[in-house]
Design a protein around this motif. Structure first.
Motif, mmCIF file in Angstrom:
data_model
loop_
_atom_site.group_PDB
_atom_site.id
_atom_site.type_symbol
_atom_site.label_atom_id
_atom_site.label_comp_id
_atom_site.label_asym_id
_atom_site.label_seq_id
_atom_site.Cartn_x
_atom_site.Cartn_y
_atom_site.Cartn_z
ATOM 1 N N TRP A 171 7.831 -4.919 12.604
ATOM 2 C CA TRP A 171 7.447 -4.332 11.510
ATOM 3 C C TRP A 171 6.409 -5.387 10.741
ATOM 4 O O TRP A 171 5.297 -5.026 10.232
ATOM 5 C CB TRP A 171 8.585 -4.050 10.476
ATOM 6 N N ARG A 172 6.686 -6.495 10.939
ATOM 7 C CA ARG A 172 5.857 -7.738 10.144
ATOM 8 C C ARG A 172 4.348 -7.541 10.532
ATOM 9 O O ARG A 172 3.484 -7.950 10.011
ATOM 10 C CB ARG A 172 6.423 -8.943 10.396
ATOM 11 N N CYS A 173 4.382 -7.537 12.260
ATOM 12 C CA CYS A 173 2.921 -7.373 12.537
ATOM 13 C C CYS A 173 1.958 -6.218 11.991
ATOM 14 O O CYS A 173 1.094 -6.291 11.883
ATOM 15 C CB CYS A 173 3.151 -7.154 14.165
ATOM 16 N N TYR A 174 2.586 -5.068 11.802
ATOM 17 C CA TYR A 174 2.142 -3.783 11.068
ATOM 18 C C TYR A 174 1.812 -4.097 9.649
ATOM 19 O O TYR A 174 0.542 -3.815 9.055
ATOM 20 C CB TYR A 174 2.957 -2.743 11.494
ATOM 21 N N VAL A 175 2.634 -4.670 9.003
ATOM 22 C CA VAL A 175 2.483 -5.158 7.578
ATOM 23 C C VAL A 175 1.327 -5.956 7.481
ATOM 24 O O VAL A 175 0.323 -6.024 6.734
ATOM 25 C CB VAL A 175 3.649 -5.714 6.932
ATOM 26 N N LEU A 176 1.044 -7.064 8.495
ATOM 27 C CA LEU A 176 0.024 -8.013 8.440
ATOM 28 C C LEU A 176 -1.313 -7.579 9.050
ATOM 29 O O LEU A 176 -2.208 -8.124 8.618
ATOM 30 C CB LEU A 176 0.393 -9.111 9.289
ATOM 31 N N SER A 177 -1.049 -6.333 9.825
ATOM 32 C CA SER A 177 -2.265 -5.705 10.186
ATOM 33 C C SER A 177 -3.245 -4.903 8.989
ATOM 34 O O SER A 177 -4.286 -4.585 8.993
ATOM 35 C CB SER A 177 -2.076 -4.602 11.084
ATOM 36 N N LEU A 178 -2.576 -5.012 7.848
ATOM 37 C CA LEU A 178 -3.524 -4.843 6.444
ATOM 38 C C LEU A 178 -4.896 -5.737 6.441
ATOM 39 O O LEU A 178 -5.621 -5.200 6.034
ATOM 40 C CB LEU A 178 -2.492 -5.079 5.393
ATOM 41 N N THR A 216 1.990 8.095 -5.730
ATOM 42 C CA THR A 216 2.960 8.214 -4.808
ATOM 43 C C THR A 216 2.103 8.717 -3.666
ATOM 44 O O THR A 216 2.315 8.414 -2.516
ATOM 45 C CB THR A 216 3.778 9.571 -5.344
ATOM 46 N N TYR A 217 1.247 9.771 -3.604
ATOM 47 C CA TYR A 217 0.527 10.132 -2.701
ATOM 48 C C TYR A 217 -0.279 9.066 -1.989
ATOM 49 O O TYR A 217 -0.450 9.198 -0.762
ATOM 50 C CB TYR A 217 -0.072 11.567 -3.047
ATOM 51 N N LEU A 218 -0.852 8.410 -2.944
ATOM 52 C CA LEU A 218 -1.786 7.239 -2.624
ATOM 53 C C LEU A 218 -1.030 6.248 -1.623
ATOM 54 O O LEU A 218 -1.334 5.745 -0.406
ATOM 55 C CB LEU A 218 -2.447 6.674 -3.407
ATOM 56 N N SER A 219 0.095 5.873 -2.187
ATOM 57 C CA SER A 219 0.990 4.735 -1.526
ATOM 58 C C SER A 219 1.528 5.393 -0.278
ATOM 59 O O SER A 219 1.697 4.514 0.628
ATOM 60 C CB SER A 219 2.239 4.489 -2.451
ATOM 61 N N CYS A 220 1.864 6.591 -0.284
ATOM 62 C CA CYS A 220 2.688 7.189 1.045
ATOM 63 C C CYS A 220 1.681 7.177 2.027
ATOM 64 O O CYS A 220 2.061 6.964 3.368
ATOM 65 C CB CYS A 220 3.226 8.633 0.754
ATOM 66 N N SER A 221 0.559 7.728 1.606
ATOM 67 C CA SER A 221 -0.499 7.948 2.787
ATOM 68 C C SER A 221 -0.943 6.368 3.189
ATOM 69 O O SER A 221 -0.984 6.231 4.448
ATOM 70 C CB SER A 221 -1.755 8.300 2.098
ATOM 71 N N ALA A 222 -1.032 5.303 2.520
ATOM 72 C CA ALA A 222 -1.449 4.016 3.024
ATOM 73 C C ALA A 222 -0.236 3.469 3.821
ATOM 74 O O ALA A 222 -0.629 2.903 4.919
ATOM 75 C CB ALA A 222 -1.679 2.953 1.988
ATOM 76 N N ALA A 223 1.300 3.872 3.474
ATOM 77 C CA ALA A 223 1.983 3.229 4.178
ATOM 78 C C ALA A 223 2.084 3.846 5.586
ATOM 79 O O ALA A 223 2.464 3.330 6.616
ATOM 80 C CB ALA A 223 3.380 3.391 3.507
ATOM 81 N N ALA A 224 1.957 5.182 5.744
ATOM 82 C CA ALA A 224 1.921 6.014 6.825
ATOM 83 C C ALA A 224 0.983 5.311 8.053
ATOM 84 O O ALA A 224 1.180 5.208 8.863
ATOM 85 C CB ALA A 224 1.611 7.405 6.570
ATOM 86 N N HIS A 225 -0.198 5.300 7.384
ATOM 87 C CA HIS A 225 -1.424 5.015 8.276
ATOM 88 C C HIS A 225 -1.397 3.244 8.597
ATOM 89 O O HIS A 225 -1.653 2.876 9.813
ATOM 90 C CB HIS A 225 -2.834 4.977 7.424
ATOM 91 N N LEU A 226 -0.602 2.610 7.734
ATOM 92 C CA LEU A 226 -0.331 1.099 7.995
ATOM 93 C C LEU A 226 0.586 0.782 9.092
ATOM 94 O O LEU A 226 0.546 0.007 9.916
ATOM 95 C CB LEU A 226 -0.045 0.560 6.739
ATOM 96 N N LEU A 227 1.902 1.797 8.909
ATOM 97 C CA LEU A 227 3.076 1.253 9.714
ATOM 98 C C LEU A 227 3.324 2.232 11.062
ATOM 99 O O LEU A 227 4.250 2.067 11.635
ATOM 100 C CB LEU A 227 4.048 1.208 8.803
#
Length: 347
Positions: free
Chosen positions: A55-62, A115-126
């Motif tokens: 999971w850390r790799c995907y977080v850092l892929s930001l 909410t929608y902006l954060s959920c979308s960003a999290a989905a595409h990031l992780l």
């Protein structure tokens, strides 16, 4: 002549190895053939992150360049802009802004946008972590979209509608119908995500687009009525409402059609593919809509409680968490189905 030393200070020599341990180098991106079909997008040939990393790799892929980078950052920055604009508005510009029955729908709208902006960003990031994570995160994304749909409907109904529209038959049934369509949009998107596999048939896209399209036509009806019956010079919010309609229609086009990557596969893998343009246009649409609603709020607030009644306003706001809960339960049930389906396929 004194010599100038360019040797790094000892503090840097101590800090750099620590930074390297905290931010390890990430695996390079791979081509579409190197990831399972679930993670591929049509006409996007490269820039994928390997599946199955920590999971850390995907977080850092930001902070890595890949084909989801702009999708993530466009919505993250938009969320920050929404919060900063609200903070600025609650100052002198808000004319004594406080959270009460008249301003609660506006607060819920801002919450729904974040909410929608954060959920979308999290989905595409992780989402590349695993197939289970992919399904779960995009189901969460669809919940965020439905919450935003209803947050928009609530705010537009109360702040951006004319008296004639409010007293019409459509105005009387607007909020229950908007809540039902928001839940239907969430359900249809979750179902389409789970039901269809690549190569996706046309009716998968229709299953996603039609409920959201009908919901948007209903949600925007208070604004459409004002734009068609009022002089645009009479209220500074109306040009902003027109702008947000244009931006939404453009974003809907790029969501529905994989252009420009369709005409040159591989050329828009990192920058410029249709889903990125959809994200950017939708972010701009949200910012324009927020600004218009702030102006409508100042315009309608003095008479809002007198026109709707405090009890009706609070009841309308109470429907917001109910809709959110219904969508969350639906997404959780779909997640359970996805988990069972993946376990069945692995046997």
């Amino acid at each position: 002549m004194p010599r100038v030393s360019f040797a790094p200070p000892s503090l840097c020599l101590t800090f750099l190895p620590l930074l390297h341990r905290l931010l390890p180098s990430l695996p390079p991106t791979v081509r579409d053939v190197d990831v399972p079909p679930l993670f591929r997008e049509r006409f996007i040939l490269a820039g994928y992150r390997p599946v199955g990393l920590s999971w850390r790799c995907y977080v850092l892929s930001l902070f890595q360049i890949h084909n989801e980078t702009l999708n993530v950052w466009s919505h993250l920055l938009a969320a920050v802009c929404v919060v900063m604009r609200l903070m600025a508005f609650t100052g002198p510009e808000g004319q004594g802004f406080s959270v009460d029955a008249s301003s609660l729908p506006l607060v819920l709208y801002v919450f729904s946008a974040i909410t929608y902006l954060s959920c979308s960003a999290a989905a595409h990031l992780l989402q590349s972590h695993s197939e289970q994570a992919h399904y779960s995160l995009f189901f969460l994304d669809y919940v965020g979209v439905a919450v935003y749909q209803y947050g928009c409907a609530l705010a537009l109904c109360l702040y951006s509608s004319s008296t004639a529209w409010t007293q019409s038959m459509l105005g009387q049934v607007f909020l229950p119908a908007a809540a039902l369509l928001a839940w239907l949009s969430c359900t249809a998107c979750c179902y389409a995500k789970l039901r269809f596999r690549r190569p996706y048939p046309l009716h998968r896209k229709l299953c996603q687009v039609l409920p959201m399209g009908v919901a948007y036509l209903l949600d925007i009806s208070p604004v459409a009525h004002r734009l068609s019956t009022c002089s645009w010079t009479s209220n500074s919010a109306l040009p902003l409402h027109f702008l947000q309609v244009v931006l939404f229609l453009l974003s809907a086009f790029f969501f529905s059609c994989p252009v420009p990557e369709r005409f040159s596969p591989g050329s828009f893998d990192i920058v410029g593919h249709g889903h990125q343009l959809f994200h950017i246009l939708l972010s701009l649409c949200t910012l324009a809509q927020q600004e218009a609603l702030f102006r409508d709020f100042l315009w309608r607030r003095p008479a809002l409680v007198r026109e709707f009644g405090e009890q009706r306003l609070l009841l309308a706001c109470a429907s917001f968490p109910c809709l959110t809960l219904c969508c969350a339960i639906t997404a959780f049930a779909m997640r359970r189905k996805a988990q069972a389906q993946l376990m069945k396929e692995q046997r």
